[in-house]
Write an enzyme that holds these catalytic residues in place. Structure first.
Site, short mmCIF file in Angstrom:
data_model
loop_
_atom_site.label_atom_id
_atom_site.label_comp_id
_atom_site.label_asym_id
_atom_site.label_seq_id
_atom_site.Cartn_x
_atom_site.Cartn_y
_atom_site.Cartn_z
N ASP A 24 -1.72 -1.21 -5.07
CA ASP A 24 -2.86 -0.64 -5.70
C ASP A 24 -3.36 -0.47 -7.20
O ASP A 24 -3.54 0.46 -7.82
CB ASP A 24 -2.66 0.95 -5.24
CG ASP A 24 -2.52 1.10 -3.78
OD1 ASP A 24 -2.67 0.13 -3.05
OD2 ASP A 24 -2.37 2.39 -3.48
N GLU A 72 -5.67 0.92 -2.02
CA GLU A 72 -6.31 2.36 -1.38
C GLU A 72 -7.56 2.52 -1.41
O GLU A 72 -8.11 2.52 -2.41
CB GLU A 72 -5.25 3.30 -2.09
CG GLU A 72 -5.69 4.68 -1.13
CD GLU A 72 -4.87 5.92 -1.83
OE1 GLU A 72 -4.08 5.95 -2.86
OE2 GLU A 72 -5.25 6.93 -1.36
N LYS A 129 -5.73 -0.18 2.67
CA LYS A 129 -5.13 0.84 3.36
C LYS A 129 -5.87 2.02 2.87
O LYS A 129 -6.30 2.35 2.06
CB LYS A 129 -3.71 1.02 2.87
CG LYS A 129 -3.37 0.91 1.36
CD LYS A 129 -2.11 0.75 0.98
CE LYS A 129 -1.79 1.00 -0.48
NZ LYS A 129 -1.83 2.83 -0.71
N LYS A 132 -1.20 6.38 1.91
CA LYS A 132 -0.49 6.16 0.71
C LYS A 132 0.29 4.90 1.25
O LYS A 132 0.68 4.15 0.10
CB LYS A 132 0.18 7.54 0.19
CG LYS A 132 -0.80 8.67 -0.11
CD LYS A 132 -1.59 8.52 -1.09
CE LYS A 132 -2.41 9.62 -1.25
NZ LYS A 132 -3.74 9.18 -2.17
N VAL A 157 1.21 0.77 -8.50
CA VAL A 157 1.13 2.29 -8.87
C VAL A 157 0.84 3.07 -7.56
O VAL A 157 0.03 2.54 -6.67
CB VAL A 157 -0.03 2.38 -9.93
CG1 VAL A 157 0.50 1.45 -11.31
CG2 VAL A 157 -1.36 2.07 -9.51
N CYS A 162 2.25 5.99 -3.88
CA CYS A 162 2.14 4.81 -3.13
C CYS A 162 3.29 3.88 -2.95
O CYS A 162 3.44 3.19 -2.09
CB CYS A 162 0.68 4.16 -3.23
SG CYS A 162 -0.69 5.10 -2.71
C1 C5J Z 1 -1.41 5.64 -5.32
C2 C5J Z 1 -2.43 7.82 -5.54
N1 C5J Z 1 -1.76 4.55 -5.29
N2 C5J Z 1 -1.48 8.38 -6.28
N3 C5J Z 1 -2.38 6.74 -5.22
O1 C5J Z 1 -0.50 6.13 -5.71
O2 C5J Z 1 -3.13 8.75 -5.11
#
Ligand code: C5J
Length: 225
Positions: A24, A72, A129, A132, A157, A162
């Site tokens: 992500d 995401e 996706k 998470k 991240v 995630c």
């Molecule tokens: C991810 C989030 N990628 N923090 N998404 O961690 O919502």
């Protein structure tokens, strides 16, 4: 076989059956002006992971390792967006709404895509996706099995959301995960610390942790072969 000095103990891997997975690294999370910043987060904390990840990505490609990227996000019609996820946070501007970089976390929008520095190249699967975890409602497991991958080196991240969810899902599916602590990041320093600590606790309950500087020379030795 190769060995990386890691915690809680050394991580042995075979680059032919180990993939780099980058979670992500999307503009909406990482870039100034994106969704993450609009929520009041300091994105410079996430940006810190971009350069080290770039170095690992280049080294993994040179070593001939499989590379997988995730994003995401949701279908433009939002049919895969759970009402609870949409409602969470009572945000004025949330997932699917027009944001600073297009509709927030919607596939095909500028903000949903991966930052320029870590752009996938041909042959590197991008897993879209809706959740998470990268295994939930995706074909990631099938992709890894088709490539005979049994171990994952993890960047991306955010560490506690995630990245942690994906590592836990991977662990339950029998994959070994090495998380590179300078290549993962959180908007919250405390969550970064604890998110890393939880992975390597209790003899590596979810996996291993190392710094990219511990991995890079190992990957370089494969690039020369
Ligand atoms: C991810 C989030 N990628 N923090 N998404 O961690 O919502």
């Amino acid at each position: 076989m190769a060995t990386v000095q890691a915690e809680p103990y050394e991580f042995d891997f075979d680059p032919r059956t180990c993939a780099l997975i980058i979670i992500d690294m999307q503009r909406d999370f990482v870039d100034p002006g994106g969704f993450g910043e609009a929520l009041g987060n300091d994105v410079s904390l996430l940006r810190k992971a971009v350069q080290p990840t770039q170095r690992v990505l280049a080294a993994a490609r040179a070593a001939g390792m499989a590379v997988i990227h995730t994003r995401e996000g949701h279908r433009p019609d939002l049919f895969d967006l759970a009402p609870a996820k949409k409602a969470r946070g009572k945000l004025k501007t949330g997932i699917g709404d027009p944001g600073p970089m297009g509709r927030i976390l919607v596939r095909g929008e500028y903000g949903h895509d991966i930052v320029d520095e870590l752009k996938p190249i041909e042959g590197e699967p991008v897993i879209d996706k809706p959740g998470k975890g990268a295994f939930y409602a995706t074909d990631l497991d099938a992709v890894l099995k088709s490539k005979n991958i049994r171990q994952l080196i993890v960047c991306g991240v955010t560490t506690e959301v995630c990245v942690n969810t994906t590592v836990r899902e991977a662990n339950d599916r029998g994959y070994d995960c090495l998380v590179l602590e300078d290549c993962v990041a959180s908007y919250f320093p405390e969550f970064q610390r604890v998110g890393i600590a939880m992975i390597k606790a209790q003899g590596g309950i979810f996996g291993w942790v190392a710094k990219s500087e511990q991995l890079l020379p190992v990957l370089a030795s494969f690039a020369k072969r």
